[in-house]
Enzyme design. Structure first.
Site, PDB file in Angstrom:
ATOM      1  N   CYS A  75      60.470  -9.199 -16.691  1.00 14.77           N
ATOM      2  CA  CYS A  75      59.645  -9.496 -15.759  1.00 14.77           C
ATOM      3  C   CYS A  75      58.235  -8.873 -15.982  1.00 14.77           C
ATOM      4  O   CYS A  75      58.157  -7.715 -15.934  1.00 14.77           O
ATOM      5  CB  CYS A  75      60.451  -8.771 -14.448  1.00 14.77           C
ATOM      6  SG  CYS A  75      59.041  -8.858 -13.043  1.00 14.77           S
ATOM      7  N   CYS A 127      53.842 -12.802 -10.654  1.00 12.99           N
ATOM      8  CA  CYS A 127      53.887 -13.984  -9.940  1.00 12.99           C
ATOM      9  C   CYS A 127      53.799 -13.692  -8.448  1.00 12.99           C
ATOM     10  O   CYS A 127      53.582 -14.831  -7.794  1.00 12.99           O
ATOM     11  CB  CYS A 127      55.090 -14.610 -10.415  1.00 12.99           C
ATOM     12  SG  CYS A 127      55.629 -14.334 -12.006  1.00 12.99           S
ATOM     13  N   THR A 169      58.230  -5.452  -7.072  1.00  9.94           N
ATOM     14  CA  THR A 169      58.040  -5.422  -8.351  1.00  9.94           C
ATOM     15  C   THR A 169      56.491  -5.341  -8.771  1.00  9.94           C
ATOM     16  O   THR A 169      55.499  -5.905  -7.978  1.00  9.94           O
ATOM     17  CB  THR A 169      58.382  -7.157  -8.649  1.00  9.94           C
ATOM     18  OG1 THR A 169      59.601  -7.331  -8.409  1.00  9.94           O
ATOM     19  CG2 THR A 169      58.174  -7.383 -10.011  1.00  9.94           C
ATOM     20  N   GLU A 191      60.246  -1.662 -10.404  1.00  9.64           N
ATOM     21  CA  GLU A 191      60.285  -1.915  -8.917  1.00  9.64           C
ATOM     22  C   GLU A 191      60.076  -0.663  -8.073  1.00  9.64           C
ATOM     23  O   GLU A 191      60.390   0.368  -8.617  1.00  9.64           O
ATOM     24  CB  GLU A 191      61.617  -2.706  -8.372  1.00  9.64           C
ATOM     25  CG  GLU A 191      61.618  -4.128  -8.536  1.00  9.64           C
ATOM     26  CD  GLU A 191      61.982  -4.599  -9.901  1.00  9.64           C
ATOM     27  OE1 GLU A 191      62.308  -3.656 -10.838  1.00  9.64           O
ATOM     28  OE2 GLU A 191      61.417  -5.742 -10.330  1.00  9.64           O
ATOM     29  N   HIS A 234      58.037 -18.788  -4.668  1.00  8.39           N
ATOM     30  CA  HIS A 234      58.878 -17.558  -5.681  1.00  8.39           C
ATOM     31  C   HIS A 234      59.940 -18.079  -6.410  1.00  8.39           C
ATOM     32  O   HIS A 234      60.114 -17.601  -7.477  1.00  8.39           O
ATOM     33  CB  HIS A 234      59.124 -16.510  -4.970  1.00  8.39           C
ATOM     34  CG  HIS A 234      58.740 -15.290  -5.855  1.00  8.39           C
ATOM     35  ND1 HIS A 234      58.058 -14.919  -6.822  1.00  8.39           N
ATOM     36  CD2 HIS A 234      59.650 -14.129  -5.979  1.00  8.39           C
ATOM     37  CE1 HIS A 234      58.374 -14.097  -7.510  1.00  8.39           C
ATOM     38  NE2 HIS A 234      59.230 -13.389  -6.834  1.00  8.39           N
ATOM     39  N   TYR A 241      60.854 -18.469 -10.827  1.00  3.83           N
ATOM     40  CA  TYR A 241      61.969 -18.087 -11.648  1.00  3.83           C
ATOM     41  C   TYR A 241      62.026 -18.877 -12.845  1.00  3.83           C
ATOM     42  O   TYR A 241      63.316 -18.856 -13.574  1.00  3.83           O
ATOM     43  CB  TYR A 241      63.255 -17.974 -10.952  1.00  3.83           C
ATOM     44  CG  TYR A 241      63.272 -16.551 -10.151  1.00  3.83           C
ATOM     45  CD1 TYR A 241      62.299 -16.280  -9.383  1.00  3.83           C
ATOM     46  CD2 TYR A 241      64.098 -15.523 -10.549  1.00  3.83           C
ATOM     47  CE1 TYR A 241      62.326 -14.995  -8.820  1.00  3.83           C
ATOM     48  CE2 TYR A 241      64.021 -14.296 -10.119  1.00  3.83           C
ATOM     49  CZ  TYR A 241      63.175 -14.039  -9.192  1.00  3.83           C
ATOM     50  OH  TYR A 241      63.050 -12.737  -8.740  1.00  3.83           O
ATOM     51  N   CYS A 252      60.550 -17.914 -15.253  1.00  3.81           N
ATOM     52  CA  CYS A 252      60.318 -16.800 -15.974  1.00  3.81           C
ATOM     53  C   CYS A 252      61.814 -16.634 -16.893  1.00  3.81           C
ATOM     54  O   CYS A 252      61.701 -16.079 -18.054  1.00  3.81           O
ATOM     55  CB  CYS A 252      60.067 -15.454 -15.342  1.00  3.81           C
ATOM     56  SG  CYS A 252      61.177 -14.945 -14.088  1.00  3.81           S
ATOM     57  N   GLU A 309      67.759  -9.396 -10.816  1.00  3.49           N
ATOM     58  CA  GLU A 309      66.750  -9.845 -10.325  1.00  3.49           C
ATOM     59  C   GLU A 309      66.811 -11.635 -10.101  1.00  3.49           C
ATOM     60  O   GLU A 309      66.595 -12.152  -8.975  1.00  3.49           O
ATOM     61  CB  GLU A 309      65.435  -9.690 -10.948  1.00  3.49           C
ATOM     62  CG  GLU A 309      64.141  -9.955 -10.226  1.00  3.49           C
ATOM     63  CD  GLU A 309      62.883  -9.303 -10.824  1.00  3.49           C
ATOM     64  OE1 GLU A 309      63.036  -9.553 -12.244  1.00  3.49           O
ATOM     65  OE2 GLU A 309      62.026  -8.908 -10.285  1.00  3.49           O
TER      66      GLU A 309
HETATM   67 FE1  SF4 Z   1      59.136 -11.074 -12.270  1.00  2.48          FE
HETATM   68 FE2  SF4 Z   1      59.881 -13.617 -12.545  1.00  2.48          FE
HETATM   69 FE3  SF4 Z   1      59.480 -12.607 -10.168  1.00  2.48          FE
HETATM   70 FE4  SF4 Z   1      57.550 -13.244 -11.757  1.00  2.48          FE
HETATM   71  S1  SF4 Z   1      59.114 -14.712 -10.790  1.00  2.48           S
HETATM   72  S2  SF4 Z   1      57.615 -11.365 -10.535  1.00  2.48           S
HETATM   73  S3  SF4 Z   1      58.427 -12.604 -13.700  1.00  2.48           S
HETATM   74  S4  SF4 Z   1      61.123 -11.788 -11.606  1.00  2.48           S
HETATM   75 FE    FE Z   2      61.075 -11.290  -8.214  1.00  2.00          FE
END
Ligand code: SF4
Ligand code: FE
Length: 485
Positions: free
Chosen positions: A100, A104, A191, A257, A292, A296, A298, A446
């Site tokens: 992570c 974001c 985060t 976190e 958000h 994801y 990510c 997560e």
């Molecule tokens: Fe982390 Fe993914 Fe959330 Fe961005 S979207 S803060 S990389 S978990």
């Molecule tokens: Fe997150």
């Protein structure tokens, strides 16, 4: 140019005076702390890639306020193309960091507030949107990392904020003054909190009139007086203290976190974006959550890393040509690319809001995140299947390097000729890290709970599905009078 380099970002963090605690002690040098440092490296990647011409199109955008080139993480989406690039940027960074990268949440908070402050002003003739835009201009100009802070501790889940036995279990306004407000409460699971320059607070649920004091949104410098950070533990975190970098799996990057406590913190009015307009708390939560859930993307990038690691593990021990291994890798790719479809789809189906900001398609963003609560677990299961039990029974790097043990570890964990035993160990440690260690926080838990737990998405899916349209389609085809519906 309003874009920091990775080095400038690190220097800017050193200038902060954060009150951070870990293992019961104050952390005085946050940036160099060996547990925290990998998470700083991951955020720094968002700065580094923005200066790389190969990634400039994804990593940067033109500010609609200043016209200057800015880091996309501070950008307000001006088109569906911007939304698509956001998804692609998330996959890119997930692949580059294997964890992570934390930035974001702030981007999603900024975009959600750009819409909701406008909507509040339309109803209440307030001036939150102008105020927010002034704040945004500073974030863009200074290229700041913002922690988007939504999740309250929530106490007794069966009770609304104003009926909690401890009234601080949801963050609230405890005093209104001529020059601003004083807030008290906490935000959990934050985060990247101690890698952030700013913290942007938003309510965590829809609220009624009695919750008015809890309907509050604002931004503060992360080192504002009264903000306290207590770092969360991660599985295998102290491996970072032991030496033997190989045992960490991902030797460069990680996430973190923290519990963020607001101990009667003063917020000046020019940083307040919602103050008692309780009827907008729910829409701010929904808007942030949709953005958000799109973020994801990510996990697709982290999935790329895990799939690559599983393929290598199979090649290193000579199993790569087995048909069942090939099929498992195809399944992993199928699941991962299906996730990619979702985060692209909610972006391409995005729409312009009254404020001018483009929002993702809420239904598809929720569908995407619901898939994210499941598919990475199956991808991780298949990776563990391919990796074999050695992933969790492997001796340490110190045994590999040890005088008495090294030759035995080298001899008995050698597999394919030409592949160094150490490389085989590295790839197994990476799979361990992604599925059981520090990175499993990001890739698995997560994926389950970040941006809202699975049930939160199911509620939204139930709300957003157009069931009448589906019923009509069925009735037409089998001769039922549609008007009778
Ligand atoms: Fe982390 Fe993914 Fe959330 Fe961005 S979207 S803060 S990389 S978990
Ligand atoms: Fe997150």
């Amino acid at each position: 140019m309003p874009m920091m380099t990775a080095d400038q970002y690190e220097a800017s963090l050193r200038a902060l005076n954060l009150e951070v605690y870990m293992f019961g002690k104050r952390v005085t040098n946050v940036v160099d702390d060996p547990i925290i440092r990998p998470s700083m490296n991951a955020v720094a990647k968002t700065y580094e890639l923005a200066h790389d011409p190969a990634y400039a199109d994804l990593m940067t955008a033109r500010s609609h306020l200043s016209g200057k080139r800015i880091n996309r993480f501070t950008h307000i989406h001006q088109s569906t193309d911007d939304l698509v690039k956001k998804s692609k940027m998330g996959r890119l960074l997930g692949r580059k960091t294997g964890c992570c990268f934390q930035r974001c949440v702030g981007m999603d908070a900024l975009n959600a507030l750009s819409i909701i402050t406008y909507n509040i002003d339309q109803k209440h003739e307030t001036h939150y949107n102008e105020r927010f835009k002034r704040y945004l201009a500073t974030v863009q100009e200074k290229d700041l990392v913002c922690d988007g802070a939504m999740t309250d501790p929530k106490g007794d889940r069966s009770l609304p904020p104003h009926r909690q036995p401890d009234p601080d279990h949801y963050l609230r306004i405890v005093e209104k003054r001529e020059d601003g407000i004083v807030v008290r409460g906490a935000k959990a699971h934050q985060t990247g909190a101690v890698n952030s320059h700013e913290v942007i607070v938003m309510p965590t649920i829809a609220m009624g009139e009695a919750d008015r004091d809890y309907a509050v949104s604002f931004a503060l410098p992360s080192d504002a007086r009264g903000i306290i950070y207590i770092l969360g533990r991660q599985s295998c975190d102290t491996r970072k203290l032991e030496g033997g970098a190989m045992d960490q799996g991902n030797m460069l990057f990680g996430g973190h976190e923290a519990l963020v406590v607001f101990d009667d913190v003063f917020v000046p009015w020019d940083r307040v974006f919602m103050c008692g307009e309780y009827e907008f708390a729910g829409s701010l939560v929904e808007m942030f959550a949709a953005y958000h859930r799109q973020s994801y993307a990510c996990k697709v990038g982290v999935g790329d890393v895990l799939i690559g690691a599983a393929q290598l593990a199979a090649e290193y021990n000579g199993a790569a040509r087995a048909s069942h291994v090939k099929d498992k890798l195809i399944e992993m790719n199928h699941l991962n690319e299906t996730l990619y479809c979702g985060c692209l789809a909610c972006a391409t189906e995005g729409k312009k809001k009254l404020s001018g900001t483009y929002a993702v398609n809420t239904l598809l963003a929720n569908i995407h995140k619901q898939n994210v609560t499941r598919f990475p677990y199956e991808i991780a299961r298949l990776a563990q299947d391919i990796a074999g039990g050695l992933m969790v029974t492997l001796p340490s790097q110190k045994d590999l390097d040890g005088d008495a043990t090294g030759k035995w570890v080298q001899k008995y964990f050698k597999a394919q000729p030409g592949i160094p035993t150490a490389d085989r160990m590295r790839i197994l440690r990476l799979i361990e890290n992604l599925t059981l260690g520090t990175a499993a926080v990001g890739y698995l838990t997560e994926s389950m709970h970040g941006a809202g737990s699975p049930q939160a998405q199911r509620i939204m899916i139930g709300r957003k599905i157009n069931m009448a349209e589906k019923k009509t389609a069925a009735m037409r085809l089998c001769g039922i009078d549609v008007k009778s519906e």
